[in-house]
Design an enzyme around this catalytic site. Structure first.
Site, PDB file in Angstrom:
ATOM      1  CE  LYS A   1     -48.582 -17.312  14.294  1.00  0.00           C
ATOM      2  NZ  LYS A   1     -48.008 -17.363  12.938  1.00  0.00           N
TER       3      LYS A   1
ATOM      4  CG  ASP B   1     -47.083 -14.562  10.146  1.00  0.00           C
ATOM      5  OD1 ASP B   1     -45.992 -14.180  10.596  1.00  0.00           O
ATOM      6  OD2 ASP B   1     -47.838 -15.351  10.747  1.00  0.00           O
TER       7      ASP B   1
END
Ligand code: ATR
Length: 297
Positions: free
Chosen positions: A71, A107
Site C-alpha cells: 500500500k 478505506d
C-alpha cells in the site's frame, strides 16, 4: 461469467493473496451489474511490484486493489495520488486510464460507511478510542478527524512513541477541531480511556463511546489473542468495531459481548471500501448489498 475478447480485467495485488475475499466480492458485483468484466487475484512479491505496475499498463488492466504489503510502496509508481491517500500515506486502489495511473484510498469511505450503516452509528460519539498505530489506524484516525464531528480520539498502542507520533501528526491535520492523544495499551490506561462501568465517567466527554481495533491481533490463525484481555474494562454503552473479519467473531468481540457491548467485525468495511473502488473503475454505482452478502456468505 463469459470471458471473451472484450472482457475488462480488474484485480488485486498482495503478498500473500490466496485468502483474499475480494475476488468473490467483486465478481458477485460484476455479475449483478451485468458487465463484461472479471476480477482476478495476483500474488506479487515485493521485488516484483514495479514490474506488476508496468504490467498493468502494458496489459491494459483497468484497475487494481492494493493490499499488504504494497500500500505504501506502490505510491512511487503512480502519476497522481489523491489528497486523502497522500495524507494517509497509503493507496488501496489504482485506476488505469491509459496514459495515467491514479491512486486512491477507499478505506476512508469504507470505515465511515461501516460505522454509519453497518454499526448503525449515524452520529458518532464525542470520544473514540483507536487501538493500534499502524497503517490501518492511520486511515481510521484520518477519516474520523477530517470527515466526522468526533472531538476526542485516543490512540492506544503497544509501542507508545508510535501512538504519540501518529497523534501529533493527525492533530496538525485536524486543525484544532479534534484533540488527539497517543498512549500505551496497558490495562490501566485502557480502563481510564474507556471509562468504567457504573462510574459515571462515560456520561462525560472523558468516557469513550466507540472503540475501534486497528491491529491485526486476533486475526486468523492466531484467534486466541486479543489486544485487550480484561473484559471488565468494557461498559455496555460502548460500541466495538473490530477491523478484523477472519474470524467473524474475534476474541476481542467475544470479550466485549460478554459485557453487553454491541460489537461489529470488519466485513462491512471490506464491502464498502470495495464498492467505492468498483465505482472508481466503472464510473457507476456499485451494488453494495450484493458485495456485503458475498463476503458474509
Ligand atoms: P497495519 O498496516 O495492518 O496497521 P502495521 O502497520 O504493521 O499493520 O501495524 C500493526 C499494528 O498492530 C501496530 O499498531 C502494532 O503495534 P506496535 O506499533 O507496537 O508494533 C499492533 N500490533 C501488532 N501485533 C501486536 C500485538 N501482539 N500486541 C499489540 N499490538 C500489536
Amino acid at each position: 461469467m463469459k470471458i471473451d475478447g472484450n472482457t475488462t480485467i480488474v484485480g488485486v495485488i498482495g503478498y500473500p493473496i490466496a485468502h483474499s475475499l475480494s475476488p468473490r466480492m467483486h465478481n458477485a458485483a460484476i455479475q449483478a451489474l451485468g458487465i463484461n468484466w472479471c476480477y482476478l487475484p495476483f500474488q506479487v512479491a515485493p521485488e516484483n511490484l514495479e514490474k506488476a505496475i508496468e504490467g498493468m499498463q502494458g496489459l491494459g488492466i483497468r484497475g487494481l486493489n492494493v493490499t499488504v504489503p504494497h500500500k505504501q510502496a506502490v505510491m512511487r509508481f503512480l502519476d497522481w495520488v489523491s489528497p486523502e491517500a497522500s495524507a494517509i500515506g497509503a493507496v488501496n486502489t489504482i485506476l488505469n486510464e491509459g496514459e495515467r495511473l491514479s491512486g486512491y484510498n477507499t478505506d476512508v469511505e469504507g470505515i465511515l460507511a461501516a460505522l454509519r450503516f453497518g454499526a448503525d452509528l449515524e452520529n458518532l460519539p464525542e470520544k473514540v478510542v483507536v487501538v493500534g498505530a499502524g497503517g490501518a489506524a492511520r486511515g481510521i484516525v484520518y477519516a474520523l478527524t477530517t470527515v466526522t464531528d468526533v472531538r476526542h480520539i485516543t490512540i492506544l498502542n503497544r509501542t507508545i512513541p508510535k501512538a504519540e507520533r501518529l497523534a501529533a501528526e493527525m492533530e496538525k491535520m485536524a486543525k484544532e477541531k479534534t484533540e488527539i492523544e497517543g498512549k500505551g495499551l496497558d490495562g490501566e490506561t485502557v480502563r481510564d480511556e474507556l471509562g468504567e462501568a457504573g462510574s459515571g465517567v462515560c456520561e462525560t466527554t472523558q468516557g469513550a463511546g466507540l472503540v475501534i481495533n486497528a491491529t491485526p491481533v486476533g486475526m486468523y490463525p492466531k484467534v486466541d489473542c486479543s489486544p485487550i484481555e480484561d473484559p471488565s474494562v468494557f461498559h455496555p454503552r460502548l460500541v466495538l468495531y473490530d477491523t478484523i473479519y477472519s474470524p467473524e467473531e474475534t476474541k476481542l468481540m467475544r470479550l466485549a459481548r460478554s459485557q453487553g457491548v454491541k460489537s461489529f467485525n470488519g466485513l462491512d468495511m471490506l464491502a464498502y471500501q470495495g464498492a467505492r473502488s468498483l465505482e472508481i473503475w466503472t464510473g457507476t454505482k456499485a451494488p453494495v448489498e450484493v458485495m456485503r452478502e458475498a463476503v458474509m456468505s
